[in-house]
Scaffold this active site. Sequence first.
Site, mmCIF file in Angstrom:
data_model
loop_
_atom_site.group_PDB
_atom_site.id
_atom_site.type_symbol
_atom_site.label_atom_id
_atom_site.label_comp_id
_atom_site.label_asym_id
_atom_site.label_seq_id
_atom_site.Cartn_x
_atom_site.Cartn_y
_atom_site.Cartn_z
ATOM 1 N N ASN A 61 0.831 -1.209 0.000
ATOM 2 C CA ASN A 61 0.000 0.000 0.000
ATOM 3 C C ASN A 61 0.864 1.256 0.000
ATOM 4 O O ASN A 61 1.927 1.309 0.619
ATOM 5 C CB ASN A 61 -1.030 -0.008 1.140
ATOM 6 C CG ASN A 61 -0.460 -0.307 2.500
ATOM 7 O OD1 ASN A 61 0.584 -0.911 2.639
ATOM 8 N ND2 ASN A 61 -1.164 0.125 3.527
ATOM 9 N N GLU A 63 0.269 5.145 0.660
ATOM 10 C CA GLU A 63 -0.722 6.106 1.151
ATOM 11 C C GLU A 63 -0.390 7.533 0.739
ATOM 12 O O GLU A 63 0.703 7.821 0.238
ATOM 13 C CB GLU A 63 -0.842 5.967 2.684
ATOM 14 C CG GLU A 63 -1.374 4.596 3.069
ATOM 15 C CD GLU A 63 -1.660 4.438 4.550
ATOM 16 O OE1 GLU A 63 -1.247 5.296 5.353
ATOM 17 O OE2 GLU A 63 -2.314 3.426 4.900
ATOM 18 N N ASN A 64 -1.365 8.413 0.941
ATOM 19 C CA ASN A 64 -1.216 9.802 0.540
ATOM 20 C C ASN A 64 -1.990 10.674 1.526
ATOM 21 O O ASN A 64 -3.041 10.252 2.016
ATOM 22 C CB ASN A 64 -1.778 9.989 -0.882
ATOM 23 C CG ASN A 64 -1.380 11.304 -1.493
ATOM 24 O OD1 ASN A 64 -1.874 12.356 -1.112
ATOM 25 N ND2 ASN A 64 -0.468 11.246 -2.441
ATOM 26 N N ALA A 65 -1.477 11.878 1.783
ATOM 27 C CA ALA A 65 -2.161 12.815 2.687
ATOM 28 C C ALA A 65 -3.586 13.067 2.207
ATOM 29 O O ALA A 65 -4.506 13.241 3.012
ATOM 30 C CB ALA A 65 -1.383 14.122 2.764
ATOM 31 N N CYS A 72 -3.996 0.431 -2.697
ATOM 32 C CA CYS A 72 -3.809 -0.787 -1.905
ATOM 33 C C CYS A 72 -2.697 -1.659 -2.496
ATOM 34 O O CYS A 72 -2.358 -1.540 -3.678
ATOM 35 C CB CYS A 72 -5.090 -1.605 -1.895
ATOM 36 S SG CYS A 72 -6.465 -0.849 -1.033
ATOM 37 N N GLU A 74 -2.771 -4.866 -3.239
ATOM 38 C CA GLU A 74 -3.206 -5.783 -4.295
ATOM 39 C C GLU A 74 -3.191 -5.103 -5.652
ATOM 40 O O GLU A 74 -2.693 -5.641 -6.640
ATOM 41 C CB GLU A 74 -4.640 -6.269 -4.015
ATOM 42 C CG GLU A 74 -4.807 -7.067 -2.736
ATOM 43 C CD GLU A 74 -5.093 -6.198 -1.513
ATOM 44 O OE1 GLU A 74 -4.585 -5.059 -1.439
ATOM 45 O OE2 GLU A 74 -5.806 -6.681 -0.625
ATOM 46 N N CYS A 112 -10.091 -5.286 -0.015
ATOM 47 C CA CYS A 112 -11.192 -4.325 0.044
ATOM 48 C C CYS A 112 -12.058 -4.453 -1.217
ATOM 49 O O CYS A 112 -11.683 -5.112 -2.189
ATOM 50 C CB CYS A 112 -10.657 -2.897 0.175
ATOM 51 S SG CYS A 112 -10.017 -2.218 -1.373
ATOM 52 N N CYS A 115 -10.389 -3.443 -4.555
ATOM 53 C CA CYS A 115 -9.419 -4.462 -5.028
ATOM 54 C C CYS A 115 -10.166 -5.690 -5.540
ATOM 55 O O CYS A 115 -9.766 -6.286 -6.538
ATOM 56 C CB CYS A 115 -8.450 -4.836 -3.922
ATOM 57 S SG CYS A 115 -7.264 -3.517 -3.594
HETATM 58 N N1 THU Z 1 -5.298 -1.738 2.236
HETATM 59 C C1 THU Z 1 -4.699 -2.533 1.302
HETATM 60 O O1 THU Z 1 -3.539 -2.312 0.917
HETATM 61 N N2 THU Z 1 -5.422 -3.566 0.798
HETATM 62 C C2 THU Z 1 -6.712 -3.846 1.130
HETATM 63 O O2 THU Z 1 -7.340 -4.677 0.511
HETATM 64 C C3 THU Z 1 -7.329 -3.149 2.258
HETATM 65 C C4 THU Z 1 -6.649 -1.919 2.723
HETATM 66 C C5 THU Z 1 -4.544 -0.603 2.769
HETATM 67 C C6 THU Z 1 -5.126 0.734 2.388
HETATM 68 C C7 THU Z 1 -4.582 1.612 3.477
HETATM 69 O O3 THU Z 1 -3.289 2.057 3.108
HETATM 70 C C8 THU Z 1 -4.455 0.688 4.669
HETATM 71 O O4 THU Z 1 -4.547 -0.633 4.161
HETATM 72 C C9 THU Z 1 -5.521 0.892 5.718
HETATM 73 O O5 THU Z 1 -6.782 0.820 5.169
#
Ligand code: THU
Length: 157
Positions: A61, A63-65, A72, A74, A112, A115
């Site tokens: 994953n 992330e970003n501000a 994600c 996946e 999620c 994904c």
């Molecule tokens: N996240 C994933 O990388 N994959 C998923 O299927 C569920 C969530 C990440 C997104 C975010 O960076 C962190 O988990 C918390 O939600």
Amino acid sequence: MEEMILKTEIQVAQLDELTDTDRQLIDMAIEATSRSYAPYSHFCVGAAIILKNGKTFMGCNQENAAFPAGICAERSAIFAAGAQYPDQPVMTLAITARNTKGELIDEPASPCGTCRQVIIETETRFKQPVRILLYGKKHTYVINGIKQLMPLSFTEF
Ligand code: THU
């Protein structure tokens, strides 16, 4: 009215019940968790995929501000593979995560909804199911195709 009951089939495996290839993919997903960029959630997700030609890709994953700009694990793996080998089916996808304490999760974490939708598209594109390995320290869920996790999904129109 008729009732429709949908069934999901998942195998619950220990590592020694998996093939070497599956275990290697899980190891790659674990390795990928340490490459995650997760300064906001501190939940580090790792993914690894193997293509039909045997090439493997890691994802984690990012992330970003501005939260929705992140991605994600996946999708980062699937899109990286698609950019390099657009004609190669995705055979298996392994996923795991480290919790906010940095520990590998005990129970498997499930992809999620977004994904899942991307995995559905991958199956449609290559006309074959993607095996999914959800690794937790207690056990690994082995899932033969995303439709087990996402029945009645939206595909082509
Ligand atoms: N996240 C994933 O990388 N994959 C998923 O299927 C569920 C969530 C990440 C997104 C975010 O960076 C962190 O988990 C918390 O939600």
